[in-house]
Design a protein around this motif. Structure first.
Motif, PDB file in Angstrom:
ATOM      1  N   SER A   1       0.824  -1.204   0.000  1.00  0.00           N
ATOM      2  CA  SER A   1       0.000   0.000   0.000  1.00  0.00           C
ATOM      3  C   SER A   1       0.863   1.261   0.000  1.00  0.00           C
ATOM      4  N   GLU A   2       1.917   1.221   0.824  1.00  0.00           N
ATOM      5  CA  GLU A   2       2.814   2.367   0.894  1.00  0.00           C
ATOM      6  C   GLU A   2       3.551   2.586  -0.428  1.00  0.00           C
ATOM      7  N   SER A   3       3.856   1.493  -1.103  1.00  0.00           N
ATOM      8  CA  SER A   3       4.526   1.606  -2.407  1.00  0.00           C
ATOM      9  C   SER A   3       3.632   2.321  -3.420  1.00  0.00           C
ATOM     10  N   ALA A   4       2.330   2.011  -3.391  1.00  0.00           N
ATOM     11  CA  ALA A   4       1.391   2.672  -4.305  1.00  0.00           C
ATOM     12  C   ALA A   4       1.316   4.168  -4.015  1.00  0.00           C
ATOM     13  N   LYS A   5       1.303   4.452  -2.720  1.00  0.00           N
ATOM     14  CA  LYS A   5       1.278   5.863  -2.341  1.00  0.00           C
ATOM     15  C   LYS A   5       2.556   6.577  -2.775  1.00  0.00           C
ATOM     16  N   LEU A   6       3.676   5.865  -2.673  1.00  0.00           N
ATOM     17  CA  LEU A   6       4.950   6.450  -3.065  1.00  0.00           C
ATOM     18  C   LEU A   6       4.968   6.786  -4.555  1.00  0.00           C
TER      19      LEU A   6
ATOM     20  N   LYS B   1       5.295  10.510  -6.230  1.00  0.00           N
ATOM     21  CA  LYS B   1       6.369  10.880  -7.153  1.00  0.00           C
ATOM     22  C   LYS B   1       5.808  11.641  -8.360  1.00  0.00           C
ATOM     23  N   LYS B   2       4.628  11.207  -8.793  1.00  0.00           N
ATOM     24  CA  LYS B   2       4.023  11.864  -9.964  1.00  0.00           C
ATOM     25  C   LYS B   2       3.637  13.314  -9.647  1.00  0.00           C
ATOM     26  N   ALA B   3       3.336  13.544  -8.382  1.00  0.00           N
ATOM     27  CA  ALA B   3       2.958  14.911  -7.993  1.00  0.00           C
ATOM     28  C   ALA B   3       4.038  15.514  -7.110  1.00  0.00           C
ATOM     29  N   PHE B   4       5.284  15.212  -7.483  1.00  0.00           N
ATOM     30  CA  PHE B   4       6.420  15.582  -6.636  1.00  0.00           C
ATOM     31  C   PHE B   4       6.482  17.087  -6.382  1.00  0.00           C
ATOM     32  N   GLU B   5       6.317  17.817  -7.432  1.00  0.00           N
ATOM     33  CA  GLU B   5       6.428  19.264  -7.287  1.00  0.00           C
ATOM     34  C   GLU B   5       5.303  19.823  -6.433  1.00  0.00           C
ATOM     35  N   GLU B   6       4.147  19.213  -6.560  1.00  0.00           N
ATOM     36  CA  GLU B   6       2.983  19.729  -5.825  1.00  0.00           C
ATOM     37  C   GLU B   6       2.903  19.187  -4.402  1.00  0.00           C
ATOM     38  N   ALA B   7       3.603  18.054  -4.160  1.00  0.00           N
ATOM     39  CA  ALA B   7       3.411  17.431  -2.828  1.00  0.00           C
ATOM     40  C   ALA B   7       4.729  16.916  -2.258  1.00  0.00           C
ATOM     41  N   LYS B   8       5.750  17.799  -2.217  1.00  0.00           N
ATOM     42  CA  LYS B   8       7.040  17.376  -1.671  1.00  0.00           C
ATOM     43  C   LYS B   8       6.921  16.951  -0.199  1.00  0.00           C
ATOM     44  N   LYS B   9       6.150  17.675   0.491  1.00  0.00           N
ATOM     45  CA  LYS B   9       5.991  17.367   1.907  1.00  0.00           C
ATOM     46  C   LYS B   9       5.336  15.994   2.121  1.00  0.00           C
ATOM     47  N   GLN B  10       4.307  15.732   1.328  1.00  0.00           N
ATOM     48  CA  GLN B  10       3.612  14.448   1.435  1.00  0.00           C
ATOM     49  C   GLN B  10       4.521  13.295   1.029  1.00  0.00           C
ATOM     50  N   LEU B  11       5.350  13.552   0.014  1.00  0.00           N
ATOM     51  CA  LEU B  11       6.290  12.523  -0.447  1.00  0.00           C
ATOM     52  C   LEU B  11       7.263  12.130   0.659  1.00  0.00           C
ATOM     53  N   ALA B  12       7.764  13.112   1.377  1.00  0.00           N
ATOM     54  CA  ALA B  12       8.713  12.845   2.462  1.00  0.00           C
ATOM     55  C   ALA B  12       8.074  11.972   3.546  1.00  0.00           C
ATOM     56  N   ILE B  13       6.803  12.300   3.842  1.00  0.00           N
ATOM     57  CA  ILE B  13       6.097  11.512   4.871  1.00  0.00           C
ATOM     58  C   ILE B  13       5.931  10.049   4.425  1.00  0.00           C
ATOM     59  N   VAL B  14       5.522   9.897   3.148  1.00  0.00           N
ATOM     60  CA  VAL B  14       5.304   8.540   2.639  1.00  0.00           C
ATOM     61  C   VAL B  14       6.619   7.760   2.593  1.00  0.00           C
ATOM     62  N   GLN B  15       7.693   8.426   2.152  1.00  0.00           N
ATOM     63  CA  GLN B  15       9.002   7.766   2.107  1.00  0.00           C
ATOM     64  C   GLN B  15       9.438   7.315   3.501  1.00  0.00           C
ATOM     65  N   LYS B  16       9.158   8.144   4.467  1.00  0.00           N
ATOM     66  CA  LYS B  16       9.505   7.775   5.838  1.00  0.00           C
ATOM     67  C   LYS B  16       8.727   6.547   6.288  1.00  0.00           C
ATOM     68  N   HIS B  17       7.417   6.543   6.003  1.00  0.00           N
ATOM     69  CA  HIS B  17       6.595   5.377   6.368  1.00  0.00           C
ATOM     70  C   HIS B  17       7.074   4.107   5.655  1.00  0.00           C
ATOM     71  N   TYR B  18       7.432   4.300   4.392  1.00  0.00           N
ATOM     72  CA  TYR B  18       7.923   3.149   3.613  1.00  0.00           C
ATOM     73  C   TYR B  18       9.212   2.590   4.214  1.00  0.00           C
ATOM     74  N   SER B  19      10.122   3.480   4.558  1.00  0.00           N
ATOM     75  CA  SER B  19      11.407   3.038   5.132  1.00  0.00           C
ATOM     76  C   SER B  19      11.205   2.315   6.464  1.00  0.00           C
ATOM     77  N   ILE B  20      10.290   2.835   7.268  1.00  0.00           N
ATOM     78  CA  ILE B  20      10.018   2.194   8.559  1.00  0.00           C
ATOM     79  C   ILE B  20       9.437   0.791   8.352  1.00  0.00           C
ATOM     80  N   SER B  21       8.481   0.705   7.432  1.00  0.00           N
ATOM     81  CA  SER B  21       7.866  -0.604   7.165  1.00  0.00           C
ATOM     82  C   SER B  21       8.895  -1.588   6.614  1.00  0.00           C
ATOM     83  N   GLU B  22       9.761  -1.080   5.734  1.00  0.00           N
ATOM     84  CA  GLU B  22      10.790  -1.944   5.147  1.00  0.00           C
ATOM     85  C   GLU B  22      11.743  -2.460   6.212  1.00  0.00           C
TER      86      GLU B  22
END
Length: 293
Positions: free
Chosen positions: A137-142, A146-167
């Motif tokens: 699920s986190e991968s899909a969000k990631l 990425k597709k909305a990187f410019e518009e959602a840098k902050k959200q991307l960082a949060i998702v990447q953090k969640h992904y790293s923790i889960s990994e």
């Protein structure tokens, strides 16, 4: 009775030392030695009995039988001075008490540990599955982020953090699973080793409790035991008709004879075992065949 005058010069000169050396160290049988001294096998047995006495003669009989069953007289060095220790359950023939067995404490403890570890492995597998689903699920969000990187840098960082923790959590869980599975394998090997060292030979019509642990062997269909084929095992002396008539029928007598063969097999293989028997007729036969004292 055959006269000693019929024995050859070689037979009369046969010494006890030569007898022990040929049968115990040389791996020969009575049948092979007899022609070497120009006598029959029965004559040779009488000579040996006179030379060594009844106690040593019985010991030579056992080794002669073992030499016959282990290769027909091939020269095979035997350990002649090592006592063969056997463990047999002593049965109270007056009160017919049920034998109580001392199963090593390690076996129940290991069984409890195995149950505990199996539960933990199930829990870890369930947790891993949940984390894998979460990671998916986190991968899909990631990817979406990425597709909305410019518009959602902050959200991307949060998702990447969640992904790293889960990994990382997944990696830790998988590492724990590997350790637990390895430990379980070691415990199973130890459990199997202890099981194989506890051997019980169950007599026909045994009314006592069957042990829950160890190798439990029988010659008749008894719940909780393993049937063993003893058709090729020979007794040192045949069961007489009078002994057969001690039992209800021929089927029961045949089962008892097979039990004697089973005990003889483990007796000659130098394995430790415990007899589970509460029939006084069978106990009498075991004593007569020198399988218990």
């Amino acid at each position: 009775m055959e006269s000693r005058k019929l024995y050859t010069q070689e037979a009369r000169r046969l010494s006890a030392q030569t007898i022990f050396s040929s049968i115990i160290d040389g791996g020969k049988t009575f049948w092979e030695l007899a022609p070497e001294y120009g006598v029959t096998e029965d004559q040779l047995k009488k000579i040996i009995f006179e030379k060594v006495g009844p106690k040593e003669y019985r010991r030579l009989q056992k080794i002669n039988w073992r030499n016959q069953t282990s290769g027909g007289g091939r020269r095979k060095k035997a350990v002649s001075k090592k006592k063969i220790k056997k463990i047999a359950t002593r049965v109270n023939t007056e009160e017919m008490d049920i034998a109580v067995f001392n199963i090593p404490n390690e076996i129940p403890a290991l069984d409890a540990q195995l149950t505990k570890i199996s539960t933990e492995i199930d829990r870890l597998n369930s947790a891993i599955q949940k984390k894998q689903e979460l990671l998916k699920s986190e991968s899909a969000k990631l990817e979406k982020a990425k597709k909305a990187f410019e518009e959602a840098k902050k959200q991307l960082a949060i998702v990447q953090k969640h992904y790293s923790i889960s990994e990382m959590e997944l990696f830790k869980l998988q590492s724990s699973l590997l350790r637990e599975e390895k430990y379980k394998g070691m415990l199973e090997e130890k459990f199997a080793e202890l099981q194989s060292k506890q051997i019980f030979l169950v007599a026909p019509n045994y009314r006592g409790e069957i042990p829950q642990y160890g190798t439990v062997v029988a010659v008749t269909a008894i719940p909780g035991t393993t049937l063993e084929d003893v058709s090729k095992v020979e007794l040192m002396q045949n069961v007489s008709a009078d002994e057969v008539f001690c039992f209800k029928n021929m089927e029961e007598a045949e089962a008892v004879c097979n039990y004697l063969r089973l005990v003889m097999k483990y007796f000659c293989e130098d394995k430790e075992y415990t007899l589970l028997v509460d029939d006084e007729n069978i106990i009498t036969l075991l004593k007569k065949h020198e399988l218990i004292e």
